[in-house]
Design an enzyme around this catalytic site. Structure first.
Site, PDB file in Angstrom:
ATOM      1  N   GLU A 166       3.451   4.095   5.781  1.00 59.01           N
ATOM      2  CA  GLU A 166       2.325   3.210   5.470  1.00 59.01           C
ATOM      3  C   GLU A 166       1.216   4.030   4.808  1.00 59.01           C
ATOM      4  O   GLU A 166       1.145   5.252   4.985  1.00 59.01           O
ATOM      5  CB  GLU A 166       1.855   2.535   6.770  1.00 59.01           C
ATOM      6  CG  GLU A 166       0.639   1.656   6.695  1.00 59.01           C
ATOM      7  CD  GLU A 166       0.750   0.460   5.764  1.00 59.01           C
ATOM      8  OE1 GLU A 166       1.068   0.658   4.586  1.00 59.01           O
ATOM      9  OE2 GLU A 166       0.461  -0.670   6.215  1.00 59.01           O
ATOM     10  N   ASP A 167       0.381   3.364   4.055  1.00 59.90           N
ATOM     11  CA  ASP A 167      -0.708   4.077   3.385  1.00 59.90           C
ATOM     12  C   ASP A 167      -1.735   4.606   4.384  1.00 59.90           C
ATOM     13  O   ASP A 167      -2.157   5.756   4.303  1.00 59.90           O
ATOM     14  CB  ASP A 167      -1.380   3.195   2.316  1.00 59.90           C
ATOM     15  CG  ASP A 167      -1.840   1.829   2.835  1.00 59.90           C
ATOM     16  OD1 ASP A 167      -1.667   1.528   4.042  1.00 59.90           O
ATOM     17  OD2 ASP A 167      -2.379   1.051   2.025  1.00 59.90           O
TER      18      ASP A 167
ATOM     19  N   PHE B 134     -14.398   3.196   3.535  1.00 58.38           N
ATOM     20  CA  PHE B 134     -13.391   2.402   2.844  1.00 58.38           C
ATOM     21  C   PHE B 134     -12.911   3.178   1.624  1.00 58.38           C
ATOM     22  O   PHE B 134     -13.685   3.494   0.734  1.00 58.38           O
ATOM     23  CB  PHE B 134     -13.938   1.029   2.435  1.00 58.38           C
ATOM     24  CG  PHE B 134     -12.835   0.092   2.061  1.00 58.38           C
ATOM     25  CD1 PHE B 134     -12.068  -0.524   3.035  1.00 58.38           C
ATOM     26  CD2 PHE B 134     -12.532  -0.146   0.726  1.00 58.38           C
ATOM     27  CE1 PHE B 134     -11.011  -1.364   2.700  1.00 58.38           C
ATOM     28  CE2 PHE B 134     -11.489  -0.997   0.382  1.00 58.38           C
ATOM     29  CZ  PHE B 134     -10.735  -1.603   1.371  1.00 58.38           C
ATOM     30  N   VAL B 135     -11.621   3.486   1.601  1.00 59.71           N
ATOM     31  CA  VAL B 135     -11.070   4.328   0.540  1.00 59.71           C
ATOM     32  C   VAL B 135     -10.065   3.556  -0.315  1.00 59.71           C
ATOM     33  O   VAL B 135      -9.468   2.578   0.146  1.00 59.71           O
ATOM     34  CB  VAL B 135     -10.395   5.588   1.124  1.00 59.71           C
ATOM     35  CG1 VAL B 135     -11.417   6.500   1.773  1.00 59.71           C
ATOM     36  CG2 VAL B 135      -9.303   5.220   2.117  1.00 59.71           C
TER      37      VAL B 135
ATOM     38  N   LYS C  33      -7.476   6.921  10.102  1.00 58.68           N
ATOM     39  CA  LYS C  33      -8.907   6.722  10.403  1.00 58.68           C
ATOM     40  C   LYS C  33      -9.036   6.473  11.896  1.00 58.68           C
ATOM     41  O   LYS C  33      -9.209   5.323  12.336  1.00 58.68           O
ATOM     42  CB  LYS C  33      -9.388   5.451   9.680  1.00 58.68           C
ATOM     43  CG  LYS C  33     -10.087   5.662   8.364  1.00 58.68           C
ATOM     44  CD  LYS C  33     -10.871   4.400   8.004  1.00 58.68           C
ATOM     45  CE  LYS C  33     -10.371   3.776   6.744  1.00 58.68           C
ATOM     46  NZ  LYS C  33     -11.093   2.539   6.379  1.00 58.68           N
TER      47      LYS C  33
ATOM     48  N   ASP D  88      -5.423   2.389  10.390  1.00 60.97           N
ATOM     49  CA  ASP D  88      -6.847   2.095  10.540  1.00 60.97           C
ATOM     50  C   ASP D  88      -7.068   1.559  11.954  1.00 60.97           C
ATOM     51  O   ASP D  88      -7.036   2.315  12.914  1.00 60.97           O
ATOM     52  CB  ASP D  88      -7.232   1.110   9.433  1.00 60.97           C
ATOM     53  CG  ASP D  88      -8.725   0.822   9.359  1.00 60.97           C
ATOM     54  OD1 ASP D  88      -9.518   1.690   9.713  1.00 60.97           O
ATOM     55  OD2 ASP D  88      -9.090  -0.291   8.940  1.00 60.97           O
TER      56      ASP D  88
ATOM     57  N   ARG E 114      -5.272   0.560  -6.847  1.00 62.07           N
ATOM     58  CA  ARG E 114      -4.095   1.157  -6.212  1.00 62.07           C
ATOM     59  C   ARG E 114      -3.523   2.313  -7.028  1.00 62.07           C
ATOM     60  O   ARG E 114      -2.944   3.245  -6.487  1.00 62.07           O
ATOM     61  CB  ARG E 114      -2.980   0.114  -6.054  1.00 62.07           C
ATOM     62  CG  ARG E 114      -3.246  -0.931  -4.990  1.00 62.07           C
ATOM     63  CD  ARG E 114      -1.950  -1.690  -4.696  1.00 62.07           C
ATOM     64  NE  ARG E 114      -2.173  -2.964  -4.036  1.00 62.07           N
ATOM     65  CZ  ARG E 114      -2.292  -3.128  -2.715  1.00 62.07           C
ATOM     66  NH1 ARG E 114      -2.223  -2.094  -1.918  1.00 62.07           N
ATOM     67  NH2 ARG E 114      -2.470  -4.332  -2.212  1.00 62.07           N
TER      68      ARG E 114
ATOM     69  N   GLY F 249       0.774  -1.243   0.000  1.00 63.06           N
ATOM     70  CA  GLY F 249       0.000   0.000   0.000  1.00 63.06           C
ATOM     71  C   GLY F 249       0.802   1.288   0.000  1.00 63.06           C
ATOM     72  O   GLY F 249       0.330   2.310  -0.478  1.00 63.06           O
TER      73      GLY F 249
HETATM   74  P1  IMP Z   1      -4.993  -1.822  10.222  1.00 66.50           P
HETATM   75  O1  IMP Z   1      -6.448  -2.088  10.456  1.00 66.50           O
HETATM   76  O2  IMP Z   1      -4.572  -0.495  10.827  1.00 66.50           O
HETATM   77  O3  IMP Z   1      -4.142  -2.958  10.643  1.00 66.50           O
HETATM   78  O4  IMP Z   1      -4.863  -1.650   8.640  1.00 66.50           O
HETATM   79  C1  IMP Z   1      -4.104  -2.535   7.915  1.00 66.50           C
HETATM   80  C2  IMP Z   1      -4.202  -2.340   6.447  1.00 66.50           C
HETATM   81  O5  IMP Z   1      -5.536  -2.392   6.035  1.00 66.50           O
HETATM   82  C3  IMP Z   1      -3.719  -1.032   5.899  1.00 66.50           C
HETATM   83  O6  IMP Z   1      -2.333  -0.964   5.776  1.00 66.50           O
HETATM   84  C4  IMP Z   1      -4.381  -1.048   4.545  1.00 66.50           C
HETATM   85  O7  IMP Z   1      -3.625  -1.817   3.656  1.00 66.50           O
HETATM   86  C5  IMP Z   1      -5.697  -1.728   4.843  1.00 66.50           C
HETATM   87  N1  IMP Z   1      -6.787  -0.755   4.953  1.00 66.50           N
HETATM   88  C6  IMP Z   1      -7.324  -0.194   6.051  1.00 66.50           C
HETATM   89  N2  IMP Z   1      -8.306   0.658   5.740  1.00 66.50           N
HETATM   90  C7  IMP Z   1      -8.374   0.664   4.385  1.00 66.50           C
HETATM   91  C8  IMP Z   1      -9.181   1.368   3.437  1.00 66.50           C
HETATM   92  O8  IMP Z   1     -10.038   2.210   3.750  1.00 66.50           O
HETATM   93  N3  IMP Z   1      -8.940   1.077   2.130  1.00 66.50           N
HETATM   94  C9  IMP Z   1      -8.011   0.192   1.711  1.00 66.50           C
HETATM   95  N4  IMP Z   1      -7.236  -0.478   2.564  1.00 66.50           N
HETATM   96  C10 IMP Z   1      -7.416  -0.245   3.881  1.00 66.50           C
END
Ligand code: IMP
Length: 178
Positions: free
Chosen positions: A98-99, A151-152, A130, A102, A164, A43
């Site tokens: 990181e992208d 969700f983006v 987020k 979340d 992507r 990402g």
């Molecule tokens: P985490 O929930 O913080 O562990 O997020 C892990 C991964 O989920 C991120 O690095 C993204 O790759 C993916 N992710 C979380 N939210 C989104 C979203 O809104 N769109 C696309 N990927 C997401």
């Protein structure tokens, strides 16, 4: 592809302008240092490429990969390191890129792992945050944009490995994944 979007949250120009601001801040904060910029694949690849091209610093790059959501839009809570760094980070000023931050599941695991390797410093830079979805007590040091719980996709973020490459950040129509 734009027909799959419910809304464009940030245009290509808005993303570019914000990335430049972040890069200017990071350049100031790391003056005199040679950071190791670590991208979390897949990402982060677009954000990281844009960011480092605006960093006016000597730096080195490396990449890691952790397990992702697969085809869903919610985290499984399980995180695996699938690709590890090439080099030792002991004594380095590591900037993890990181992208999106979340729930924090993935990044809290990666941060804990990297801290255990004794870097001189470890900071976190994310394009998107987020905060409403956070389940772990983790905050990023540099945040491009704080967004609501939607969700983006785009700028490296995918749904089922697609979208992507979009140069903007868009909210996917729920009909695409329902
Ligand atoms: P985490 O929930 O913080 O562990 O997020 C892990 C991964 O989920 C991120 O690095 C993204 O790759 C993916 N992710 C979380 N939210 C989104 C979203 O809104 N769109 C696309 N990927 C997401």
């Amino acid at each position: 592809m734009e027909q799959d979007m419910q809304q464009i949250l940030f245009t290509q120009d808005q993303v570019a302008a914000r990335v430049q601001e972040l890069a200017a801040q990071i350049t100031r904060d790391y003056a005199g240092k040679t950071p190791l910029v670590v991208g979390v694949l897949r990402g982060s690849f677009i954000f990281m490429a844009d960011l480092v091209r605006h960093l006016d610093l000597p730096l080195t790059l490396d990449f890691m990969a952790a397990s992702s959501y697969g085809a869903g839009t919610t985290s499984s809570g399980l995180v695996n390191i699938r690709l590890d760094l090439h080099d030792d980070i002991a004594g380095r000023d590591v900037l993890l890129v990181e992208d999106i931050l979340d729930t924090g599941n993935t990044l809290s695991k990666l941060v804990a792992e990297l801290k255990g390797r004794h870097p001189a410093s470890l900071k976190l830079c994310v394009l998107l945050d987020k905060p409403e979805r956070r389940t772990r007590p983790l905050e990023a040091d540099y945040v491009g944009f704080t967004i609501p719980d939607a969700f983006v996709v785009g700028c490296g973020l995918d749904y089922d490995q697609k979208y992507r490459q979009l140069p903007y950040i868009g909210v996917l129509k729920p009909s695409v994944y329902e």
